[in-house]
Design a protein around this motif. Structure first.
Motif, PDB file in Angstrom:
ATOM      1  N   ALA A 156     101.441  80.915  72.571  1.00  0.00           N
ATOM      2  CA  ALA A 156     102.401  80.268  71.679  1.00  0.00           C
ATOM      3  C   ALA A 156     101.726  79.872  70.382  1.00  0.00           C
ATOM      4  CB  ALA A 156     102.985  79.029  72.355  1.00  0.00           C
ATOM      5  N   THR A 157     102.455  80.066  69.290  1.00  0.00           N
ATOM      6  CA  THR A 157     101.861  79.719  67.994  1.00  0.00           C
ATOM      7  C   THR A 157     102.951  79.384  66.983  1.00  0.00           C
ATOM      8  OG1 THR A 157     100.426  80.473  66.202  1.00  0.00           O
ATOM      9  CG2 THR A 157     101.869  82.118  67.196  1.00  0.00           C
ATOM     10  N   THR A 158     102.582  78.620  65.989  1.00  0.00           N
ATOM     11  CA  THR A 158     103.488  78.381  64.870  1.00  0.00           C
ATOM     12  C   THR A 158     103.158  79.303  63.705  1.00  0.00           C
ATOM     13  OG1 THR A 158     102.057  76.673  63.967  1.00  0.00           O
ATOM     14  CG2 THR A 158     103.804  75.948  65.476  1.00  0.00           C
ATOM     15  N   ARG A 159     102.106  80.128  63.855  1.00  0.00           N
ATOM     16  CA  ARG A 159     101.663  80.961  62.724  1.00  0.00           C
ATOM     17  C   ARG A 159     101.833  82.440  63.014  1.00  0.00           C
ATOM     18  NH1 ARG A 159      95.777  79.436  62.051  1.00  0.00           N
ATOM     19  NH2 ARG A 159      95.903  80.883  60.300  1.00  0.00           N
ATOM     20  N   PRO A 174     105.708  81.723  88.626  1.00  0.00           N
ATOM     21  CA  PRO A 174     104.318  81.966  89.026  1.00  0.00           C
ATOM     22  C   PRO A 174     103.646  80.726  89.613  1.00  0.00           C
ATOM     23  CG  PRO A 174     104.549  82.007  86.619  1.00  0.00           C
ATOM     24  CD  PRO A 174     105.929  81.911  87.175  1.00  0.00           C
ATOM     25  N   LEU A 206     108.208  75.540  71.460  1.00  0.00           N
ATOM     26  CA  LEU A 206     107.164  76.401  72.024  1.00  0.00           C
ATOM     27  C   LEU A 206     106.767  75.911  73.404  1.00  0.00           C
ATOM     28  CD1 LEU A 206     104.922  77.016  68.872  1.00  0.00           C
ATOM     29  CD2 LEU A 206     106.328  78.685  70.083  1.00  0.00           C
ATOM     30  N   GLY A 207     106.619  74.594  73.536  1.00  0.00           N
ATOM     31  CA  GLY A 207     106.224  74.034  74.825  1.00  0.00           C
ATOM     32  C   GLY A 207     107.254  74.334  75.896  1.00  0.00           C
ATOM     33  N   LYS A 248     105.275  71.106  58.429  1.00  0.00           N
ATOM     34  CA  LYS A 248     104.931  70.966  59.849  1.00  0.00           C
ATOM     35  C   LYS A 248     103.477  71.379  60.010  1.00  0.00           C
ATOM     36  CE  LYS A 248     109.354  71.052  61.786  1.00  0.00           C
ATOM     37  NZ  LYS A 248     110.118  71.091  63.007  1.00  0.00           N
ATOM     38  N   SER A 249     102.765  70.599  60.755  1.00  0.00           N
ATOM     39  CA  SER A 249     101.370  70.967  60.966  1.00  0.00           C
ATOM     40  C   SER A 249     101.326  72.192  61.869  1.00  0.00           C
ATOM     41  CB  SER A 249     100.615  69.812  61.610  1.00  0.00           C
ATOM     42  OG  SER A 249     101.203  69.513  62.853  1.00  0.00           O
ATOM     43  N   THR A 250     100.372  73.018  61.594  1.00  0.00           N
ATOM     44  CA  THR A 250     100.210  74.210  62.413  1.00  0.00           C
ATOM     45  C   THR A 250      99.508  73.826  63.714  1.00  0.00           C
ATOM     46  OG1 THR A 250     100.049  75.562  60.455  1.00  0.00           O
ATOM     47  CG2 THR A 250      99.122  76.467  62.485  1.00  0.00           C
ATOM     48  N   VAL A 251     100.134  74.152  64.801  1.00  0.00           N
ATOM     49  CA  VAL A 251      99.496  73.810  66.078  1.00  0.00           C
ATOM     50  C   VAL A 251      99.511  75.007  67.007  1.00  0.00           C
ATOM     51  CG1 VAL A 251     100.204  71.381  65.959  1.00  0.00           C
ATOM     52  CG2 VAL A 251     101.629  73.042  67.155  1.00  0.00           C
ATOM     53  N   GLU A 252      98.624  74.999  67.926  1.00  0.00           N
ATOM     54  CA  GLU A 252      98.612  75.999  68.994  1.00  0.00           C
ATOM     55  C   GLU A 252      98.793  75.193  70.274  1.00  0.00           C
ATOM     56  OE1 GLU A 252      96.738  80.254  69.247  1.00  0.00           O
ATOM     57  OE2 GLU A 252      97.486  79.077  67.595  1.00  0.00           O
ATOM     58  N   ILE A 253      99.762  75.588  71.073  1.00  0.00           N
ATOM     59  CA  ILE A 253     100.051  74.789  72.257  1.00  0.00           C
ATOM     60  C   ILE A 253      99.011  75.080  73.343  1.00  0.00           C
ATOM     61  CG2 ILE A 253     101.758  74.297  74.038  1.00  0.00           C
ATOM     62  CD1 ILE A 253     102.562  73.441  71.230  1.00  0.00           C
ATOM     63  N   ARG A 291     107.167  78.098  76.773  1.00  0.00           N
ATOM     64  CA  ARG A 291     105.924  78.517  77.430  1.00  0.00           C
ATOM     65  C   ARG A 291     105.997  78.196  78.904  1.00  0.00           C
ATOM     66  NH1 ARG A 291     100.257  77.682  77.336  1.00  0.00           N
ATOM     67  NH2 ARG A 291     100.318  79.621  78.519  1.00  0.00           N
ATOM     68  N   ARG A 292     106.606  77.067  79.223  1.00  0.00           N
ATOM     69  CA  ARG A 292     106.776  76.680  80.624  1.00  0.00           C
ATOM     70  C   ARG A 292     107.420  77.803  81.433  1.00  0.00           C
ATOM     71  NH1 ARG A 292     108.088  71.743  83.959  1.00  0.00           N
ATOM     72  NH2 ARG A 292     109.816  72.478  85.218  1.00  0.00           N
ATOM     73  N   PRO A 302     104.745  81.607  81.128  1.00  0.00           N
ATOM     74  CA  PRO A 302     103.355  81.170  81.034  1.00  0.00           C
ATOM     75  C   PRO A 302     102.405  82.293  80.627  1.00  0.00           C
ATOM     76  CG  PRO A 302     104.105  81.197  83.337  1.00  0.00           C
ATOM     77  CD  PRO A 302     105.292  81.477  82.486  1.00  0.00           C
ATOM     78  N   GLU A 306      99.673  70.273  80.113  1.00  0.00           N
ATOM     79  CA  GLU A 306     100.988  69.684  79.908  1.00  0.00           C
ATOM     80  C   GLU A 306     100.842  68.178  79.785  1.00  0.00           C
ATOM     81  OE1 GLU A 306     103.945  70.778  82.592  1.00  0.00           O
ATOM     82  OE2 GLU A 306     103.835  72.922  82.145  1.00  0.00           O
ATOM     83  N   ARG A 322      98.738  84.914  63.402  1.00  0.00           N
ATOM     84  CA  ARG A 322      98.095  85.066  64.701  1.00  0.00           C
ATOM     85  C   ARG A 322      98.715  86.224  65.478  1.00  0.00           C
ATOM     86  NH1 ARG A 322      95.314  81.041  67.213  1.00  0.00           N
ATOM     87  NH2 ARG A 322      94.859  82.819  68.545  1.00  0.00           N
ATOM     88  N   LEU A 329     108.318  77.398  64.422  1.00  0.00           N
ATOM     89  CA  LEU A 329     107.727  76.311  63.646  1.00  0.00           C
ATOM     90  C   LEU A 329     107.719  75.000  64.434  1.00  0.00           C
ATOM     91  CD1 LEU A 329     109.220  76.983  60.096  1.00  0.00           C
ATOM     92  CD2 LEU A 329     106.899  77.430  60.915  1.00  0.00           C
ATOM     93  N   ASP A 330     108.536  74.944  65.498  1.00  0.00           N
ATOM     94  CA  ASP A 330     108.698  73.698  66.236  1.00  0.00           C
ATOM     95  C   ASP A 330     107.860  73.712  67.528  1.00  0.00           C
ATOM     96  OD1 ASP A 330     109.539  71.593  67.795  1.00  0.00           O
ATOM     97  OD2 ASP A 330     111.682  71.950  67.472  1.00  0.00           O
ATOM     98  N   PRO A 331     106.817  72.903  67.578  1.00  0.00           N
ATOM     99  CA  PRO A 331     105.932  72.915  68.758  1.00  0.00           C
ATOM    100  C   PRO A 331     106.654  72.537  70.054  1.00  0.00           C
ATOM    101  CG  PRO A 331     104.931  71.679  66.946  1.00  0.00           C
ATOM    102  CD  PRO A 331     106.341  71.961  66.550  1.00  0.00           C
TER     103      PRO A 331
END
Lengths: 369, 369, 369, 369
Positions: free
Chosen positions: D69-72, A65, D57-58, A3-8, D61-62, D65, A12, D75, D52-54
């Motif tokens: 959020a991170t997959t690593r 919020p 995370l999304g 899985k690619s490492t991403v930061e959200i 995060r909603r 807020p 949106e 961090r 690991l699953d974006p």
């Protein structure tokens, strides 16, 4: 598995359709549930929360919020981003608040019962029709999976002709200030019965008692008779050793038990008695049938979520939700009649079937499916 | 471990006291139970069994070879060895048969309800008093361990003031020919309530329906109000998906559930609501108590055996069993009122308290213990 | 309605067939039930009752005046009018008494378990075969309506392949002197399992404890594995807060619960998990099915009456009841193995399948229907 | 009733104490519950969510807020505002992730079971001790009101000496990939038993079956014996017709049933058997007691909230939570033993009591209260 490492990011996904802007008024007992469900609905954007108590506002803003908070309804009504207002305040404020919302050209969802009198309920319906706005009342049980399963059984003739219905809705519950247990718990059973039977009772009687607080009945036994011959007995009480929400339906073909909250909420009994008309004087033939009992698999979802989705869907589609309005008005009419009988020592109160039945009948095709 | 080898002779141990000679009239549904219990009672000698059906007589003689069998009551009444007659025939024969027994100078035990009208019940009581014979009616629930346990709880104040009682007595039951479900099942609840409360209701209402056989109500919802403020709602039906014999009592101190036939037939809930009168205008203080639930150990014996023993004991001791007669007459009065309300569409029927209450009150000291 | 007035004479209807002459030996806990059922069976004439305790004999003679009473078995065996003897004595007397009955050329019905060891059980079977007499053991559960309903479900494939069985048979029960809870309660479950599965386990383990009386286990957890892959866990105890007789069967198609004594003793669950073998490495597909629950209507009769009728019928027809003998012998073998494992700290005991399985298999066609 | 009209600003009340900074790693099945509870805890600031699953995370995060959020994990660990990390990932990642967290000098809360082997669990404990950080494992049942109520009953001697424990934890549940039902459901019962008894078993046996997916047991019957004489039988299964989480405790004074999820989760039975040692040979005196049944009022709160509060409280107070670490390590040891017995066909596995018992014993004083 890579899985690619991403930061959200905070951005949106842009949705092609603008969400429906909603405000929630009243954050007491039930409002927070509506707020939660609205917050989880992806078609909805909660724009405002409104309550007279600043502390409550602070508490729920923390969880939402994105919403603005106010103690003043004017602020909400003045916001063009608000398409609809959801009202969960005490019943005696329903008419005033809902009328203001409708007059402001917005759709309104009012917690049950719709209004503190059938006159005011009818008036709300008139305003909504005049303004072309949706007036929906939170009879959540109409979205409950077991209630719908029984509606289907009745429609499919599985129960045959219904002879009688016996219901208990009791718990050691919170006394309401100023309203009787009939106003508090009655709307549940009345809405369910109207939905199942599509028929208004012709007469209502209620015997009750104000055991704890003088002037406020906390137990009531309501009996209703219907033009079709059905009779119903409903026990309502805030004073009970254990929670019970149980309705028994006895029909010519089968019997059913709806036990809200039980692991098997609907049970269908293939039991009955058949009477063959005697051909000669003196005969008397009854045959008893005692067959299987079936607990059908019942869908599992939160009724409130579906109800709110239905409201939002109607806003989008332009549907008027007339069936819901008819049910809600009929419920107020029945509560009113039962409460009056209670106060008059159990006197039989005749229910005018005109409005209720006609609307219910006309609206049958629109019935919640 | 040594035991002498013996062969049991036909000669029985001579008892110092002569057993009470009893005849059983009516071997239909319930009579055989009475016959069995009488047969097991060592103080009783069953002299006769009597029924119109020779086949039944043959069947039960096989099991009670010591008894004589006849289809004619005269034969029974003419036998000086018969001290008492137990009647388990249809209710419309009760008056005629019991009156003949009393006139013959014998004690009588009549199955419930005592008579098909309060007039005839009163007349039987008059004859019994005149003749100085016992008139006892088979309200077996007064000997039921859980019913007595609740009586004790009430007497000891464990429930506090009783606010209301809600009862269901339903099953998929045998329809009776010619009598409504109120005449069939009502006597159970009415006798239990009179025993527990020592108070006659002041008004009775009943709504019901003749679902299967026209003219014979098979479901009824009976509501009663008492001078003390208590209200009671009783559901009676031969049309139910499953058997239920359950009574809920809600009092100011505790609540109780009596579920006949359950493994724990009595459950006591330390739950309630307390209202403190507001000192200043606008206050409204309720405190809720939700405590332990207790299922007290309940004695385990067959009520019918104890009831029969009580009848036999009264014959020996000369006790008049006035409390039982009062209960039995009051039950007929209530059944009559409820049945009349049912036939008159739920109209409120006022109950004359004179006889019933006075006798019940006077008889309190004699209460079954 | 006119019925002639008759007086029943002592002369009974002459039956064309002579009733089977039976003696009952042992009037302790269970014997009286057998005596009652035999007394109600019109094909049976109870000739003798036999017990070491003269008081018991006196008590039961009173209810069965047609039977003779004795403390000596010789008297019974010498009576040519006795066709069969029913034995309900402690297990350690079974072999001796039953062997004497068979040697006397009479059929014998022995309460379960058949004998205190598999060696003696086999020996009884040998004598019965040699003498051409019936040797039947009172595994009454084989005549229980719910047990038979489940047997039918299994035979019809409704459960699919059975994966495992989990059973509890516990109550606050009477401790037996000298025998463990496995000898007392185990035969019930073992006979039911053998009847349902027609397969002997290959190994048995039991862990238990002698909580109250040293040397006498009052709780045991028995696990069994079968050649077909089925595993079974059986909890047996005289020390339990409430009575429970409940068996869960989990199969590839459906699951079932047998709850003896419940209002709905058999419940069939249309639930399961299906695994589709992965086509490519790493796949893992399970689908869950959660469907209706059905409580089939179960016949209602007393198993003991049917069992006794079956015994009497076999005497008349000349059937050998080999299936029953095979079940009874296999049960003793299993009890023996479980008890041995218990005493050896839970060691795995291998069960010789030869006798048991072959007989069970051979006897499948004879299975109780 | 006058309330000033206010608009709530975004500025929150400044708290005198800085909230504990927490990160949640793993948002699959259980992580979202931890996230929700942490979000509601006013002492906590959720700084990060990590998965690991974006998409997950999304989604979360909603609702949160304020969290990044991170997959690593790096961090998260690099952020000095993070005081503690909560891990809710598959068990085979527990050691690696928790060790990294501890090495980074942060406290860690790991979902149960602590690690996939006792070796790795011990190693984690070693690292935590070395670094002086808290290692807590999510045995939430230790915070469950009914589990604690029974712990109190045991401590107060209400049950007397415990003879045996019988437990069922079954449902139609989700099969886990790669781990047996013992690894999945066993930790619940093992942690509860260790908490109640403060004693490690000395031997463990397990019989099970891989009914659906070859190689993955989905049903297991585990039996354990304790040095004190207690025996325990635990049924674990993902294949069951209905959910059941029920434990029966039988003691010398009383018996108790813990039925998780029932309206009355704890029931105390005043029942038992008393054996008086015979004074002369051949005597055998047992007395049975069958008394009241009590369902004590049980507190009502969410255990997970209390557990998280306890973790946060320990971070603030500097408590080491050694009792929890000891329980968690002992649980892994038991799971390991049971799983090994299962794979070896039910062979008895001896449990080394050294570590477990000593720590449990030493930690008794620290027991959750």
């Amino acid at each position: 598995m890579l899985k690619s490492t991403v930061e959200i990011s905070d951005a949106e996904h842009a949705s092609s359709v603008e969400p429906v802007g909603v405000a929630v008024v009243g954050l007491g007992y039930w409002g927070p549930n509506l707020l939660r469900v609205l917050g989880d609905n992806l078609d909805v954007s909660v724009r405002w929360i409104c309550d007279l108590d600043p502390e409550r506002l602070g508490k729920y803003r923390r969880r939402h919020p994105g919403a603005r908070a106010t103690t003043r309804l004017e602020r909400v009504l003045a916001d063009p981003a608000v398409d609809a207002v959801v009202i969960a305040t005490p019943v005696d404020t329903h008419y005033n608040l809902a009328a203001r919302v409708l007059e402001a050209g917005k759709h309104v969802f009012v917690e049950k019962p719709l209004a503190p009198s059938s006159e005011l309920a009818d008036e709300l319906a008139r305003i909504a029709a005049e303004r072309g706005r949706i007036l929906m009342c939170g009879h959540t049980f109409l979205y409950s999976p077991p209630v719908r399963a029984i509606k289907r059984m009745i429609s499919e003739g599985k129960l045959g002709d219904i002879y009688f219905i016996s219901s208990s809705r009791v718990n050691l519950g919170l006394h309401q200030r100023d309203v009787s247990v009939i106003w508090d718990l009655g709307p549940h059973d009345f809405s369910i019965l109207l939905y199942w039977l599509s028929e208004m009772p012709t007469s209502v009687r209620a015997i009750g008692r104000d055991s704890i607080v003088k002037g406020t009945a906390d137990v009531a036994f309501v009996t209703m008779t219907f033009g079709s011959g059905i009779i119903a007995n409903i026990e309502l009480s805030w004073l009970a050793p254990s929670k019970l929400r149980r309705t028994v339906l006895v029909g010519s073909e089968r019997m059913a038990i709806y036990d809200d909250g039980a692991p098997e909420p609907v049970r269908l009994f293939d039991r009955g008695v058949v009477y063959r008309d005697p051909e000669t004087f003196g005969e008397y033939h009854l045959s008893y049938r005692s067959g299987d009992v079936i607990s059908p698999k019942i869908d599992s979802y939160e009724p409130l979520g579906l109800e709110v989705a239905d409201f939002v869907g109607a806003i989008r589609s332009g549907e008027k939700m007339e069936y819901h309005t008819a049910i809600a008005r009929s419920v107020v009419r029945l509560v009113e009649a039962a409460d009056r009988s209670l106060r008059e020592g159990g006197r039989e109160i005749t229910v005018e079937p005109d409005m209720g039945e006609n609307n219910l009948t006309a609206a049958r095709g629109l019935a919640v499916n």
